[in-house]
Design a protein around this motif. Structure first.
Motif, short mmCIF file in Angstrom:
data_model
loop_
_atom_site.label_atom_id
_atom_site.label_comp_id
_atom_site.label_asym_id
_atom_site.label_seq_id
_atom_site.Cartn_x
_atom_site.Cartn_y
_atom_site.Cartn_z
N ARG A 249 10.99 -6.59 -2.63
CA ARG A 249 11.14 -7.36 -3.86
C ARG A 249 11.37 -6.44 -5.06
N ALA A 250 10.64 -5.30 -5.07
CA ALA A 250 10.83 -4.36 -6.18
C ALA A 250 12.20 -3.71 -6.13
N ALA A 251 12.70 -3.41 -4.90
CA ALA A 251 14.00 -2.75 -4.76
C ALA A 251 15.16 -3.70 -5.03
N ARG A 252 15.09 -4.91 -4.51
CA ARG A 252 16.21 -5.84 -4.62
C ARG A 252 16.20 -6.61 -5.94
N GLU A 255 11.32 -6.46 -9.25
CA GLU A 255 10.05 -7.07 -9.63
C GLU A 255 8.95 -5.99 -9.68
N THR A 256 7.91 -6.29 -10.43
CA THR A 256 6.70 -5.46 -10.43
C THR A 256 5.58 -6.26 -9.80
N GLN A 279 6.98 -1.19 -7.68
CA GLN A 279 7.78 -1.32 -8.89
C GLN A 279 8.95 -0.34 -8.85
N ARG A 280 9.92 -0.55 -9.73
CA ARG A 280 11.06 0.35 -9.88
C ARG A 280 10.59 1.61 -10.59
N ALA A 290 6.34 1.87 -3.58
CA ALA A 290 5.20 0.99 -3.28
C ALA A 290 4.02 1.82 -2.84
N THR A 291 2.83 1.39 -3.21
CA THR A 291 1.58 2.02 -2.75
C THR A 291 0.77 0.99 -1.99
#
Length: 626
Positions: A249-252, A255-256, A279-280, A290-291
């Motif tokens: 979701r963050a890559a495409r 989103e955060t 997040q980006r 991502a963590t």
């Protein structure tokens, strides 16, 4: 070009060889340990062709040696390094300036250098090789085995080629530093207990995972291009599709996602609870990061803590103790049901409903100045548990145990009313028993002495003592000490009960020869034991000579309380023959006189009538009444 030898080096210049910053920069190039590089070899060959000089070196200088990164013209087998005792390049580094030596054999500084003797160095021309911030790392030099006057053109050619060598050294240093930082960052990243993943922006294609993430998600051989071998579920149990993964979701969608809790189920491994954020991240090129934090143990600990809290709360509610927790400002944090009930009974339901969060002194102002407040101050001052008794408004006694903990106070209030009453009664009983034992020893000592003085034989003495001690024992048995929470110890016996107890060896209530008449009067220990001796002596004589010695006799005992005095009459009658009074008083009479007058501060009188014997004793009630 300066064609003269530089002046002798100062201490500051010599210290440049061991300068930590210079040595760190030198090691960051990687040239001290690397094999000769072709680019530097080309530079030395070019320098010898352009100038016609037989030898050219690229030399790096540390604090102990010089290392030849490249060389042309040295005799085989050519050394790869020499100690500083065989180095001219060290002077270039120490002075951070070019060095022009036409003939080292004639130079007072260099003629004893090992390079002159062992390597055949006669003429030398060298320029420093520096980092971008000006640290001298080594020298690029020309060497001739014969004396030579170096020309300006040779110096310029050497400097031009040295500029290229210097640029390559700087580049290598930057690459090495970047690799080192990357390796350090990667090592730190792999040591982190948090899983980290990097994905390509736009596509969501996974680019990299740290070691924790590889183990967490079951990536085989660290290959992130393969399909991940796990399924992810929401806390409610819904399985996520790939597009719903936080990193995707963050890559495409850029989103955060913050602290999304997931249940990760590996196809070949354990199930984990993860807290995921994504997040980006602006980089070149930009990526999504991502963590994932494994919170399985944390969740288990939370569940365990919740269970402990539930058990503790259950214990707090089923205990008979009142429990209250106060913060550092004496505000009530917690009160169990017993405590709330006590507050409600003491100050009302409204105060009880508002107790939590309010000051204890507002909720229960009657505690201000109490033992509880003093104990609370003591516990805060010393930091150690404190115990005190606190009287409740309902008359109950509460034992308050206060435990300080990080500024707070936990107080346990236990109802100890019955315990304190029993302890008080026990203390009273102990004092009374001590008093009785002391008196008993004194009385026995007196009885032994008097009996011994009047007895004619040991047998008579033993019989008299035995009978009198028996009377005392019966009196003592009647006032056997008891203590209960409902009744304080008093150790008393009714006078009627005492009379029957002492007379029991000779008669009983069914005996028509016995009449007892008088009000109920409770006797204390002193009254009961002393009167028991008197009644025993009178009864002994009645059995031997008087009313109890034959069937026609009659014994009447009457008593009354007259103006604070006990009056007790002993009347014997029914003798078949006229009685003749004894000519002198015996031991029994003396014992009676001593007991009534000496112990009880009373009076005693006797009278002999034709058909019997009469005695009256009067003693103060305040000495004998229980």
């Amino acid at each position: 070009m300066n064609t003269s030898m530089p002046p002798p080096l100062t201490g500051e210049e010599r210290s440049r060889l061991a300068d930590p910053a210079r040595l760190r920069a030198l090691r960051e190039t990687g040239l001290l340990e690397s094999a000769p590089a072709e680019i530097f070899e080309r530079a030395t060959r070019l320098a010898t062709r352009v100038t016609g000089v037989p030898v050219s070196l690229v030399s790096m200088v540390d604090e102990n040696r010089q290392v030849f990164v490249a060389q042309t013209g040295l005799d085989a087998p050519a050394p790869s390094e020499t100690p500083l005792s065989h180095s001219f390049c060290r002077y270039v580094v120490e002075s951070d300036a070019p060095l022009n030596v036409p003939d080292a054999r004639e130079d007072t500084v260099l003629r004893d250098n090992g390079a002159v003797r062992d390597l055949g160095v006669t003429a030398y021309l060298g320029v420093p090789l520096r980092t971008i911030d000006g640290q001298p790392l080594g020298a690029f030099c020309l060497i001739d085995r014969e004396a030579r006057q170096w020309t300006e053109e040779e110096y310029e050619a050497l400097s031009d080629i040295a500029a290229g060598v210097e640029a390559e050294i700087r580049l290598r240093r930057q690459i090495n530093v970047a690799h080192r930082e990357e390796n350090r960052f990667r090592a730190v990243l792999d040591q982190m207990p948090i899983g980290v993943g990097v994905a390509e922006l736009g596509t969501g294609r996974l680019l990299d995972l740290n070691a924790t993430a590889i183990e967490m998600f079951g990536v085989q051989d660290g290959d992130v291009t393969k399909q991940l071998a796990f399924d992810a579920y929401t806390p409610e149990g819904r399985k996520l599709s790939l597009s719903e993964f936080p990193i995707v979701r963050a890559a495409r969608n850029e989103e955060t996602i913050s602290h999304m809790e997931l249940r990760c189920v590996r196809h070949d491994g354990p199930e984990r609870n993860l807290l995921v954020s994504a997040q980006r991240v602006e980089s070149e090129p930009p990526v999504a990061v991502a963590t994932a934090l494994d919170i399985s143990d944390l969740n288990a600990a939370r569940e365990h803590a919740a269970e402990v809290d539930r058990r503790l709360a259950h214990f707090h509610e089923i205990t008979f103790d009142a429990i209250v927790e106060l913060d550092s400002e004496d505000k009530i944090r917690f009160a169990n049901s017993v405590m709330r009930a006590r507050i409600r009974d003491a100050v009302g339901a409204e105060a009880e409903a508002q107790a939590v969060g309010r000051s204890l002194w507002e909720t229960a102002p009657h505690l201000i100045g109490s033992n509880f407040e003093k104990a609370l101050e003591e516990a805060r001052r010393t930091g150690v548990p404190t115990v005190t008794d606190q009287d409740g408004r309902d008359g109950r006694i509460l034992e308050a145990r206060l435990y300080p903990e990080h500024g707070a106070i936990i107080a346990y209030l236990r109802d100890v009313t019955e315990e304190r009453q029993i302890a008080k009664a026990r203390d009273t009983l102990t004092r009374e028993l001590n008093h009785r034992v002391k008196n008993a020893f004194a009385m026995m000592s007196g009885l032994v002495g008097m009996t011994a003085r009047h007895a004619k034989t040991p047998e008579e003495m033993a019989r008299g003592l035995r009978e009198r001690i028996g009377a005392l024992a019966r009196a003592h048995e009647l006032i056997n000490p008891t203590a209960t929470p409902e009744r304080d110890f008093r150790g008393m016996v009714e006078l009627r009960e005492l009379l029957l107890g002492v007379l029991s060896p000779y008669t009983n209530l069914d005996d028509p020869r016995l009449i007892l008449d008088g009000p109920d009067i409770a006797l204390n220990h002193a009254g009961s034991t002393n009167l028991a001796l008197v009644i025993h002596e009178l009864a002994t004589n009645a059995v031997k000579y008087g009313a109890l010695s034959h069937d026609a006799g009659l014994l009447e005992l009457t008593w009354r309380n007259t103006s604070g005095q006990l009056e007790l009459d002993w009347r014997e009658s029914g003798y078949p023959e006229e009685l003749v009074p004894p000519s002198n008083s015996g031991f029994g009479s003396k014992l009676i006189d001593l007991t009534i007058q000496g112990q009880l501060r009373g009076t005693y009188g006797t009278e002999w009538v034709p058909d019997g014997f009469q005695a009256r004793m009067t003693v103060p009630m305040d000495l004998i009444k229980g």
